[in-house]
Design a protein around this motif. Structure first.
Motif, PDB file in Angstrom:
ATOM      1  N   VAL A  55      38.339  17.270   4.228  1.00  0.00           N
ATOM      2  CA  VAL A  55      37.388  17.357   3.122  1.00  0.00           C
ATOM      3  C   VAL A  55      38.037  18.043   1.923  1.00  0.00           C
ATOM      4  N   ASP A  56      37.853  17.440   0.769  1.00  0.00           N
ATOM      5  CA  ASP A  56      38.247  18.087  -0.477  1.00  0.00           C
ATOM      6  C   ASP A  56      37.057  18.922  -0.933  1.00  0.00           C
ATOM      7  N   GLY A  57      37.238  20.226  -0.859  1.00  0.00           N
ATOM      8  CA  GLY A  57      36.166  21.137  -1.283  1.00  0.00           C
ATOM      9  C   GLY A  57      36.562  21.910  -2.526  1.00  0.00           C
ATOM     10  N   SER A  73      41.745  28.188  -6.306  1.00  0.00           N
ATOM     11  CA  SER A  73      41.202  29.485  -6.735  1.00  0.00           C
ATOM     12  C   SER A  73      40.337  29.416  -7.992  1.00  0.00           C
ATOM     13  N   GLN A  74      40.476  28.348  -8.774  1.00  0.00           N
ATOM     14  CA  GLN A  74      39.958  28.386 -10.149  1.00  0.00           C
ATOM     15  C   GLN A  74      38.550  27.838 -10.325  1.00  0.00           C
ATOM     16  N   LYS A  75      37.830  27.610  -9.234  1.00  0.00           N
ATOM     17  CA  LYS A  75      36.469  27.070  -9.406  1.00  0.00           C
ATOM     18  C   LYS A  75      35.461  28.057  -8.812  1.00  0.00           C
ATOM     19  N   GLY A  76      34.974  27.784  -7.594  1.00  0.00           N
ATOM     20  CA  GLY A  76      33.977  28.694  -7.024  1.00  0.00           C
ATOM     21  C   GLY A  76      34.527  30.088  -6.762  1.00  0.00           C
ATOM     22  N   GLU A  84      32.924  15.160  -6.136  1.00  0.00           N
ATOM     23  CA  GLU A  84      33.813  14.452  -7.074  1.00  0.00           C
ATOM     24  C   GLU A  84      33.565  15.029  -8.463  1.00  0.00           C
ATOM     25  N   THR A  85      34.518  15.808  -8.922  1.00  0.00           N
ATOM     26  CA  THR A  85      34.349  16.568 -10.163  1.00  0.00           C
ATOM     27  C   THR A  85      34.338  15.658 -11.397  1.00  0.00           C
ATOM     28  N   ALA A  86      34.933  14.477 -11.278  1.00  0.00           N
ATOM     29  CA  ALA A  86      35.004  13.591 -12.440  1.00  0.00           C
ATOM     30  C   ALA A  86      33.662  12.941 -12.766  1.00  0.00           C
ATOM     31  N   SER A 146      49.887  27.831  -5.165  1.00  0.00           N
ATOM     32  CA  SER A 146      49.885  26.471  -5.727  1.00  0.00           C
ATOM     33  C   SER A 146      48.494  26.244  -6.304  1.00  0.00           C
ATOM     34  N   SER A 147      48.226  25.044  -6.717  1.00  0.00           N
ATOM     35  CA  SER A 147      46.835  24.711  -7.039  1.00  0.00           C
ATOM     36  C   SER A 147      46.263  23.963  -5.832  1.00  0.00           C
ATOM     37  N   GLY A 148      45.068  23.437  -5.960  1.00  0.00           N
ATOM     38  CA  GLY A 148      44.425  22.728  -4.849  1.00  0.00           C
ATOM     39  C   GLY A 148      45.274  21.552  -4.359  1.00  0.00           C
ATOM     40  N   THR A 149      45.984  20.908  -5.265  1.00  0.00           N
ATOM     41  CA  THR A 149      46.795  19.748  -4.898  1.00  0.00           C
ATOM     42  C   THR A 149      47.851  20.113  -3.850  1.00  0.00           C
ATOM     43  N   GLY A 150      48.396  21.311  -3.934  1.00  0.00           N
ATOM     44  CA  GLY A 150      49.360  21.764  -2.936  1.00  0.00           C
ATOM     45  C   GLY A 150      48.705  21.876  -1.563  1.00  0.00           C
TER      46      GLY A 150
HETATM   47  N1  PLP Z   1      39.940  17.810  -6.042  1.00  0.00           N
HETATM   48  C1  PLP Z   1      38.917  18.024  -6.870  1.00  0.00           C
HETATM   49  C2  PLP Z   1      37.550  17.623  -6.432  1.00  0.00           C
HETATM   50  C3  PLP Z   1      39.140  18.624  -8.107  1.00  0.00           C
HETATM   51  O1  PLP Z   1      38.119  18.851  -8.917  1.00  0.00           O
HETATM   52  C4  PLP Z   1      40.453  18.988  -8.472  1.00  0.00           C
HETATM   53  C5  PLP Z   1      40.722  19.599  -9.771  1.00  0.00           C
HETATM   54  O2  PLP Z   1      39.891  19.670 -10.634  1.00  0.00           O
HETATM   55  C6  PLP Z   1      41.476  18.732  -7.574  1.00  0.00           C
HETATM   56  C7  PLP Z   1      41.184  18.167  -6.361  1.00  0.00           C
HETATM   57  C8  PLP Z   1      42.876  19.102  -7.883  1.00  0.00           C
HETATM   58  O3  PLP Z   1      42.989  20.481  -7.800  1.00  0.00           O
HETATM   59  P1  PLP Z   1      44.075  21.285  -8.608  1.00  0.00           P
HETATM   60  O4  PLP Z   1      43.923  20.909 -10.034  1.00  0.00           O
HETATM   61  O5  PLP Z   1      43.705  22.720  -8.314  1.00  0.00           O
HETATM   62  O6  PLP Z   1      45.394  20.930  -8.047  1.00  0.00           O
END
Ligand code: PLP
Length: 395
Positions: free
Chosen positions: A169-171, A194-197, A142-144, A62-66
């Motif tokens: 924690v959201d890492g 998987s797609q960041k660090g 916070e990536t935004a 999945s992605s991080g959201t999963g």
């Molecule tokens: N949390 C943070 C801090 C993120 O930067 C992101 C995606 O950029 C997410 C959660 C969501 O992760 P994903 O897009 O892998 O589902």
């Protein structure tokens, strides 16, 4: 269709050659008697990336959201009270998920450009004498908005209040880039992707859980199926998965861990800090400001740069894309049009960062922002030249 060569969004990040070639393999038998020889040590090494010796990690296709959904649905119950804060698009989405999964969320809305309000959490936890709050959530990075929060401080707040809540924690944009100590900080669930660090394609939701979270899973009654810890544990214990695993991504993950652990996590963190400092020197030399309101919030993985009033930051991003083959992150939600983001995480070095800064200068000038040509890239270059590399690893 144009796909930019120079990718400076805050994930997905560049894939190092060693990782890419590790994934360029024939399809393999994920039920072979040999497979556990690969997966069991892999699980242990993923734990190292989180600085975790007990507990376990789960690798979901999945992605991080999963992984977020897995963390919540395995450890909590509908109606549970949880404490969260919202100060950017990703902390906002996490609140949204928690509400949609039926949690009773106490949300602290903070100014975008700030982070987890540790003092407020401390007050609320101290006042919660009956321990109604079952979990405390924090977005580490916070990536935004390019804001990093103090997770060690949050653990201290929980300890000082003698509060037993789980710490989530959201890492996603910090693990493998910024100092993160799951065990030392008593984090119970840490979500990553998987797609960041980890420098891989998107497709793995990576979740690290403490023994305390595993215990909570035994009594949690929330519905779960695909993301069930129990199903994963039953299979992972023998080196297998409850469904078809993303074998190529797992092979890539092996290579990525070899790079991260080979460089040394602390060196990886120092490299990210140094590259981020170079970007911050550039922003200062341009006469611009970061979205992060104070140096204590500065993120070492992404810088959200505020453009002057009257300029649309989306134009800067579009110009960089079409004229210079360069991708920056757009502003999201409340900061749309106000910031553009330079991702400086993953497999990067000074010269790559220099290229991104040089490209940003061209795109900004094209959009009417009066930065002095070479001012930011020059300031970063001087900073890199006059400071020492933490690691000699070539990217
Ligand atoms: N949390 C943070 C801090 C993120 O930067 C992101 C995606 O950029 C997410 C959660 C969501 O992760 P994903 O897009 O892998 O589902």
């Amino acid at each position: 269709m144009l796909v930019t060569t120079h990718l400076f969004i805050p994930g997905p990040t560049k894939i190092p050659e060693a990782v890419r070639s590790a994934m360029d393999i024939r399809m393999e038998d994920m039920r072979s008697p040999e497979f556990p020889k690969f997966t069991l040590p892999l699980f242990e090494d993923v734990k190292k990336a989180f600085k975790l010796t007990n507990g376990r990690v789960f690798l979901f296709p999945s992605s991080g959201t999963g992984a977020w959904e897995s963390a919540i649905s395995n450890t909590l119950n509908r109606g549970d009270k949880v404490l969260m804060s919202r100060f950017g698009q990703f902390s906002l989405l996490w609140v949204d998920m928690a509400q949609r999964l039926g949690l009773n969320v106490q949300v602290l809305d903070e100014e975008w450009g700030t982070g987890v309000p540790v003092e407020k959490y401390a007050e609320i936890l101290t006042a919660d004498k009956n321990h109604e709050i079952k979990a405390v959530f924090a977005t580490h990075n916070e990536t935004a908005t390019g804001v990093t929060s103090d997770i060690a401080g949050l653990r201290k707040a929980l300890n000082d209040a003698k509060h037993p809540a789980l710490l989530f924690v959201d890492g996603v944009s910090s693990v493998g880039c910024i100092d993160f100590r799951m065990e030392e900080w008593g984090v119970d669930c840490c979500v990553s992707g998987s797609q960041k660090g980890f420098m891989l394609p998107t497709g793995l939701g990576i979740l690290a859980v403490s023994n305390k979270a595993l215990e909570a899973a035994k009594t949690s009654k929330m519905e779960r199926c695909y993301f069930s810890f129990e199903d994963m544990i039953k299979n992972n214990d023998n080196g297998y998965f409850p469904y078809t695993p993303a074998t190529q991504l797992l092979r890539g993950l092996r290579a990525s861990l070899d790079l991260l652990l080979g460089e040394g996590l602390d060196n990886v963190f120092a490299r990210h800090h140094r590259l981020a400092e170079g970007v911050r020197k550039a922003v200062g030399a341009w006469g611009l400001k970061l979205c992060a309101k104070d140096p204590k919030w500065h993120s070492d993985t992404v810088s959200a740069i505020l453009v002057p009033e009257g300029v649309d930051s989306a134009q800067v991003v579009k110009t960089a894309f079409y004229r210079y083959n360069l991708s920056f992150g757009v502003g999201l939600n409340k900061v749309a049009g106000k910031v553009f983001r330079i991702g400086h995480l993953g497999a990067l070095d000074e010269v790559m960062i220099g290229g991104a800064l040089f490209g940003a200068e061209m795109a900004m000038r094209d959009c009417g922002i009066d930065v002095v040509p070479g001012s930011g890239s020059g300031a970063a270059a001087e900073y890199f030249r006059s400071t020492t590399k933490a690691s000699a690893t070539s990217r």
